[in-house]
Design a protein around this motif. Structure first.
Motif, PDB file in Angstrom:
ATOM      1  N   MET A 115     -20.584  17.227 -15.703  1.00 30.65           N
ATOM      2  CA  MET A 115     -21.333  18.024 -14.737  1.00 30.65           C
ATOM      3  C   MET A 115     -21.764  19.368 -15.339  1.00 30.65           C
ATOM      4  N   GLU A 116     -20.879  19.996 -16.100  1.00 31.36           N
ATOM      5  CA  GLU A 116     -21.183  21.332 -16.612  1.00 31.36           C
ATOM      6  C   GLU A 116     -22.361  21.330 -17.575  1.00 31.36           C
ATOM      7  N   LEU A 117     -22.367  20.405 -18.528  1.00 36.15           N
ATOM      8  CA  LEU A 117     -23.452  20.409 -19.502  1.00 36.15           C
ATOM      9  C   LEU A 117     -24.715  19.773 -18.939  1.00 36.15           C
ATOM     10  N   ASN A 118     -24.566  18.579 -18.360  1.00 30.50           N
ATOM     11  CA  ASN A 118     -25.753  17.842 -17.913  1.00 30.50           C
ATOM     12  C   ASN A 118     -26.465  18.520 -16.749  1.00 30.50           C
ATOM     13  N   LEU A 119     -25.712  19.056 -15.809  1.00 31.43           N
ATOM     14  CA  LEU A 119     -26.330  19.659 -14.626  1.00 31.43           C
ATOM     15  C   LEU A 119     -26.351  21.185 -14.668  1.00 31.43           C
ATOM     16  N   ARG A 120     -25.186  21.794 -14.809  1.00 34.26           N
ATOM     17  CA  ARG A 120     -25.127  23.261 -14.817  1.00 34.26           C
ATOM     18  C   ARG A 120     -25.998  23.840 -15.928  1.00 34.26           C
ATOM     19  N   GLY A 121     -25.873  23.301 -17.130  1.00 34.94           N
ATOM     20  CA  GLY A 121     -26.656  23.808 -18.249  1.00 34.94           C
ATOM     21  C   GLY A 121     -28.148  23.650 -18.031  1.00 34.94           C
ATOM     22  N   SER A 122     -28.553  22.484 -17.548  1.00 35.20           N
ATOM     23  CA  SER A 122     -29.978  22.231 -17.314  1.00 35.20           C
ATOM     24  C   SER A 122     -30.523  23.118 -16.196  1.00 35.20           C
TER      25      SER A 122
END
Length: 258
Positions: A115-122
């Motif tokens: 969740m952090e990289l795929n969603l939060r980062g994007s």
């Protein structure tokens, strides 16, 4: 070429771009005359990719290693892009992580990472770049990296597929938020792609060649060509859309595990 643009006018931030699809996107952007801020979590890959592009296309690229899920780092990426190239007009949120796991035993820690990289980062890359584009009053483009797993169920990828479907909805929603500022927002959804990572599986190419209607997995360049089109002037009236690039696999969807 990207019409009516030159290096000073068109500047892209691409995350997760040390190799594979991200690097292929950077290379195609550079070929089209776009200046690039290339990010990867791995400092060695970042430097190698930056040097390769700068040698091939003459100082087109600034490499910045770091965690593309960290909001402070994302803002620093934008700051460095503006400091080095004068502006930002394109964001390609390519950084992502795939953590396979059975749904019934999937851990909170694994879900948090995905969740952090795929969603939060994007999400926050899009936010930071949109804020800068609005300040510049230049218009621009944002591109999310989805996946065919956001369209078709795939064994042991419930969490990953969920994040990829969410990115496509984010692209749609940002049409409402950002169109007034001349910012297009789209996504590409690659299918099986032969990269440095997937090539480590010796059966990968043969398996996906067998079950893909076009007879092979994608190359990174296949994805890059579509991505660069969607952030170009040629696509200036395309927004809120997802382009699936999978050689026809989602039309028939045979499992690679059978």
């Amino acid at each position: 070429m990207l019409e009516n643009k030159n290096v000073k006018q068109q500047v892209a931030i691409v995350t997760g771009a040390g190799q594979g699809i991200g690097f292929a996107i950077c290379r195609e952007l550079a070929r089209q005359g776009v200046a690039i801020v290339l990010n990867d979590a791995d400092p060695a890959l970042t430097e190698k990719a930056m040097n390769q592009l700068n040698n091939e296309f003459t100082d087109c690229c600034l490499g910045v290693a770091g965690n593309a899920a960290d909001v402070s780092f994302i803002r620093e990426l934008v700051r460095k892009a503006v400091e080095h190239f004068g502006r930002v007009t394109i964001a390609i949120a390519n950084a992502g992580i795939t953590l396979f796991g059975d749904f019934l035993t999937y851990t909170p820690e694994a879900l948090q990472q995905v969740m952090e990289l795929n969603l939060r980062g994007s999400f926050f890359l899009a936010q930071a770049v949109a804020q800068q584009i609005i300040k510049q009053q230049t218009g621009g483009s944002i591109l999310f990296m989805s996946s065919v797993t956001g369209h078709q169920a795939h064994k042991n990828l419930a969490a990953y597929g969920m994040t990829k479907a969410a990115l496509e909805m984010l692209a749609k929603n940002l049409v409402v938020e950002l169109s007034a500022y001349g910012i297009t927002v789209n996504a590409v959804a690659p299918g099986a792609t032969l990269t440095e990572r997937t090539a480590e599986d010796l059966n990968y190419e043969n398996t996906w060649s067998t079950i893909t209607p076009m007879g092979r997995p994608a190359s990174p360049a296949d994805i890059a060509h579509a991505a660069v089109f969607l952030v170009s002037e040629k696509a200036r009236h395309i927004t809120g859309q997802t382009l699936i690039i999978d050689g026809g696999w989602t039309s028939v969807s045979p499992s690679p595990y059978e």
